[in-house]
Design a protein around this motif. Structure first.
Motif, PDB file in Angstrom:
ATOM      1  N   PHE A 121      19.520 -15.002  36.181  1.00 39.39           N
ATOM      2  CA  PHE A 121      18.024 -14.927  35.502  1.00 39.39           C
ATOM      3  C   PHE A 121      17.541 -13.720  35.741  1.00 39.39           C
ATOM      4  CE2 PHE A 121      16.018 -19.292  33.184  1.00 39.39           C
ATOM      5  CZ  PHE A 121      17.094 -19.436  32.158  1.00 39.39           C
ATOM      6  N   ARG A 122      18.263 -12.675  37.058  1.00 41.25           N
ATOM      7  CA  ARG A 122      17.799 -11.658  37.836  1.00 41.25           C
ATOM      8  C   ARG A 122      17.022 -11.145  37.019  1.00 41.25           C
ATOM      9  NH1 ARG A 122      20.540  -7.789  41.957  1.00 41.25           N
ATOM     10  NH2 ARG A 122      19.283  -7.755  43.482  1.00 41.25           N
ATOM     11  N   VAL A 125      19.523 -24.401  40.629  1.00 39.61           N
ATOM     12  CA  VAL A 125      17.871 -24.067  39.798  1.00 39.61           C
ATOM     13  C   VAL A 125      18.209 -22.373  40.827  1.00 39.61           C
ATOM     14  CG1 VAL A 125      15.483 -23.590  40.389  1.00 39.61           C
ATOM     15  CG2 VAL A 125      16.153 -25.495  39.289  1.00 39.61           C
ATOM     16  N   ASP A 126      18.852 -22.826  42.212  1.00 38.77           N
ATOM     17  CA  ASP A 126      18.882 -21.286  42.981  1.00 38.77           C
ATOM     18  C   ASP A 126      19.667 -20.565  42.124  1.00 38.77           C
ATOM     19  OD1 ASP A 126      16.933 -22.169  44.404  1.00 38.77           O
ATOM     20  OD2 ASP A 126      18.385 -23.398  45.912  1.00 38.77           O
ATOM     21  N   GLN A 127      20.814 -20.778  42.089  1.00 37.24           N
ATOM     22  CA  GLN A 127      22.021 -20.320  41.773  1.00 37.24           C
ATOM     23  C   GLN A 127      21.474 -19.278  40.048  1.00 37.24           C
ATOM     24  OE1 GLN A 127      24.684 -18.943  43.666  1.00 37.24           O
ATOM     25  NE2 GLN A 127      23.789 -20.922  44.937  1.00 37.24           N
ATOM     26  N   LYS A 153      13.705 -20.243  50.289  1.00 40.54           N
ATOM     27  CA  LYS A 153      14.743 -19.983  50.827  1.00 40.54           C
ATOM     28  C   LYS A 153      15.674 -18.915  50.389  1.00 40.54           C
ATOM     29  CE  LYS A 153      17.181 -24.085  49.283  1.00 40.54           C
ATOM     30  NZ  LYS A 153      17.679 -25.462  48.001  1.00 40.54           N
ATOM     31  N   THR A 154      17.128 -18.551  51.246  1.00 43.07           N
ATOM     32  CA  THR A 154      17.816 -17.199  50.668  1.00 43.07           C
ATOM     33  C   THR A 154      18.855 -18.047  50.350  1.00 43.07           C
ATOM     34  OG1 THR A 154      16.422 -16.309  52.702  1.00 43.07           O
ATOM     35  CG2 THR A 154      18.974 -15.393  51.189  1.00 43.07           C
ATOM     36  N   GLU A 168      19.407 -12.866  48.822  1.00 46.60           N
ATOM     37  CA  GLU A 168      17.725 -13.601  48.347  1.00 46.60           C
ATOM     38  C   GLU A 168      17.299 -14.031  48.368  1.00 46.60           C
ATOM     39  OE1 GLU A 168      16.427 -12.513  43.529  1.00 46.60           O
ATOM     40  OE2 GLU A 168      18.408 -11.690  44.010  1.00 46.60           O
ATOM     41  N   SER A 169      15.525 -13.509  48.109  1.00 50.96           N
ATOM     42  CA  SER A 169      14.706 -14.790  49.306  1.00 50.96           C
ATOM     43  C   SER A 169      14.548 -14.803  47.217  1.00 50.96           C
ATOM     44  CB  SER A 169      13.970 -14.375  49.464  1.00 50.96           C
ATOM     45  OG  SER A 169      14.641 -14.339  51.285  1.00 50.96           O
ATOM     46  N   LEU A 170      14.071 -16.290  47.495  1.00 50.62           N
ATOM     47  CA  LEU A 170      13.946 -17.081  45.906  1.00 50.62           C
ATOM     48  C   LEU A 170      11.894 -16.624  46.585  1.00 50.62           C
ATOM     49  CD1 LEU A 170      15.134 -20.173  45.696  1.00 50.62           C
ATOM     50  CD2 LEU A 170      16.083 -18.173  44.845  1.00 50.62           C
TER      51      LEU A 170
END
Length: 558
Positions: free
Chosen positions: A115-116, A107-109, A130-131, A140-142
């Motif tokens: 998905f940026r 999800v994070d990646q 989380k960064t 980048e911070s989520l």
């Protein structure tokens, strides 16, 4: 009728569009959805990604509610999902979208890379800030959609999350029920073989709550068993791109298989009268076999032998820095294997202690190093031991060696493990990978359900060398009639804390273990063993395709 058309007689764009809509069965409203353009990401989608996206968008435009897309590991399912969401979102067909996965790292990646472009409209269903480091090295911070009181912020349009974060065994944990059943218009379930197929799974519970949403399952390995079925829920695959197709097209890395047979696995082990274990207790007198090793009975010499053989392969390959995953029976076995590999590679561990790491669900230090292991720019860790944590959903692009030292009863899990190495990585020169099997798991290659075959067979000489020669001048052999491999077991539970408690293991030292024989397998495109030399095989297929040297040179120069 055939006729000659003047330039003025060609159909107009409007006429062509009308004919195309009629051929596809699309209404004018549906065609506005189906024809909405891709997002320009600086790279052109591959042909099979276009086919998958177009098939799904057209089906949704016609009103289909459940779809299944099957794409081999490493073929860009996440990028495909992004473009699919983008076209449906921008066309106005779907306004609120949920992307479900089962691993935080996935999800994070996904949020900071593919998905940026959704930034500003996108949030993660989590309370943990989380960064994350992006592929270009920036951090980048989520954005989070759940506050500390576990309330969901409904202001976003694109949501990503773990099904574990949305539900649980207790009713108060089922946070997804805060949202109305019609909140989402579209749900995409990544790696849907891991949960949604089972009627009692957590994913299924979420999907049924949001039953009015269009639901798309994406997987490399659709699950079809007596107990669970993706196809029963999603229907037949809308589009399939197999491992074999990916290798044939050059998008996925081919591989060779080294089968290693250990005497204790083949012959079993029976303790001598009065044999004591490490704690001084007498070992129960019975025949132990491969189903017992590292699960209930630990032969330390066997673990050391596997570590020594893996290290020998890395040394003979000339590259001891190639990323390697060793799949073990459980977390405890992964810890022992790590220790044995450290002892075999003390020189490189002295340079950096991260040369060998254990990455399992219960190892905080190892989990912290997981992003570095999958980062092509990071040298360390090099060798990681695991049980099931890395078997799916981890994009290890530069992994060149996969070692299997546990039995794999599930074809789905076996395909996922093979998929950890199938990514081609041009920058590092990775164009193939090697799979070393100590437990007979590669018997799955002979199963009709397996769709991507190893590319070669090689019989090592008696001098004990592990690595086949690079020039392909080896001899080959058919499989011995009695070489059926060990019996496989049902798949073990994931390496997360279980409900049955740990199994007490018996540790026996000084028993010894040796490699009885090894075989490196090369198969043709139909999965048949090559029984001629690799040179003869290549010559036959080259001359079948090119009649003369000039034909070959013309193609080569072109």
């Amino acid at each position: 009728m055939e006729t000659t058309l003047g330039l003025d007689n060609f159909p107009s764009p409007a006429e062509l569009l009308s004919k195309y809509e009629a051929w596809k069965g699309l209404s004018p409203e549906a065609s506005k959805i189906a024809f909405h353009d891709y997002r320009d990401m600086g790279k052109t989608p591959r042909y099979y990604q276009i086919n998958a996206i177009n098939s799904a968008v057209e089906a949704i435009a016609k009103g289909q509610q459940r779809l299944l897309l099957v794409m081999a590991t490493g073929t860009g399912k996440t990028f495909t999902a992004f473009q699919l969401i983008w076209r449906l979102w921008k066309s106005g067909a779907k306004k609120r979208i949920l992307f479900l996965a089962d691993r935080n790292v996935l999800v994070d990646q996904t949020m900071v890379n593919d998905f940026r472009p959704f930034t500003g409209a996108m949030a993660k269903l989590s309370t943990h800030a989380k960064t994350i480091e992006r592929a270009d090295g920036t951090r980048e911070s989520l954005t989070l959609a759940i506050d500390k009181k576990r309330r969901i912020n409904a202001a976003y349009e694109i949501y990503l999350g773990l099904y574990q974060a949305l539900t649980g065994p207790q009713e108060h944990q089922k946070i997804f029920k805060e949202l109305s059943p019609d909140f989402f218009d579209l749900i995409i379930i990544d790696e849907c073989h891991r949960g949604s197929a089972a009627e009692d799974s957590a994913w299924r519970e979420i999907l049924e709550h949001f039953s009015t949403a269009t639901q798309i399952g994406m997987t490399a390995t659709p699950k079809e068993t007596e107990y669970a079925s993706n196809m029963d829920y999603f229907g037949q695959p809308m589009y399939t791109y197999s491992l074999k197709e990916g290798i044939s097209d050059g998008f996925l890395a081919p591989y060779k298989v080294i089968r290693s047979h250990i005497d204790r696995d083949v012959e079993g082990y029976r303790p001598t009268p009065g044999q004591l274990d490490r704690e001084g207790n007498e070992v129960e007198d019975r025949q132990y076999n491969i189903k017992d090793f590292d699960r209930t009975l630990v032969l330390d010499d066997r673990t050391k032998l596997v570590a020594r053989r893996v290290t020998q392969f890395l040394k003979e390959s000339g590259d001891r820095m190639q990323k390697t995953i060793v799949f073990c029976v459980d977390q405890e076995h992964a810890a022992r294997m790590r220790q044995a590999l450290i002892n075999e590679n003390a020189d490189l561990v002295a340079k950096d202690h991260r040369y060998v790491m254990r990455i399992t669900g219960g190892d905080k230090d190892g989990l912290n190093e997981l992003p570095n292991f999958i980062d092509p720019e990071s040298d360390y860790p090099v060798i990681v031991t695991t049980s099931r944590l890395l078997s799916t959903g981890v994009d290890a692009q530069t992994c060149r060696l996969i070692v299997i030292d546990r039995e794999i009863g599930s074809m789905t899990e076996f395909k996922q493990i093979v998929g950890r190495g199938t990514r081609v990585h041009q920058d590092s020169g990775k164009k193939f990978f090697t799979l070393i099997d100590f437990r007979g798991a590669t018997n799955h290659f002979s199963d009709p359900e397996f769709d991507g075959d190893p590319v070669q067979i090689y019989v090592p000489p008696d001098d004990g060398t592990m690595t086949p020669p690079k020039d392909g001048t080896d001899t080959a052999s058919t499989v011995d009639d009695d070489e059926t491999g060990p019996e496989t077991l049902p798949a073990m539970p994931p390496d997360t804390p279980g409900t049955n408690g740990p199994i007490r293991k018996i540790y026996v030292d000084g028993v010894g273990a040796t490699i009885l024989k090894e075989r490196v397998e090369y198969l043709d495109a139909d999965g048949k063993l090559i029984t001629e030399s690799l040179q003869d095989f290549t010559r036959k297929h080259l001359t079948r395709r090119f009649a003369t040297l000039d034909d070959f040179l013309r193609r080569w120069n072109a």
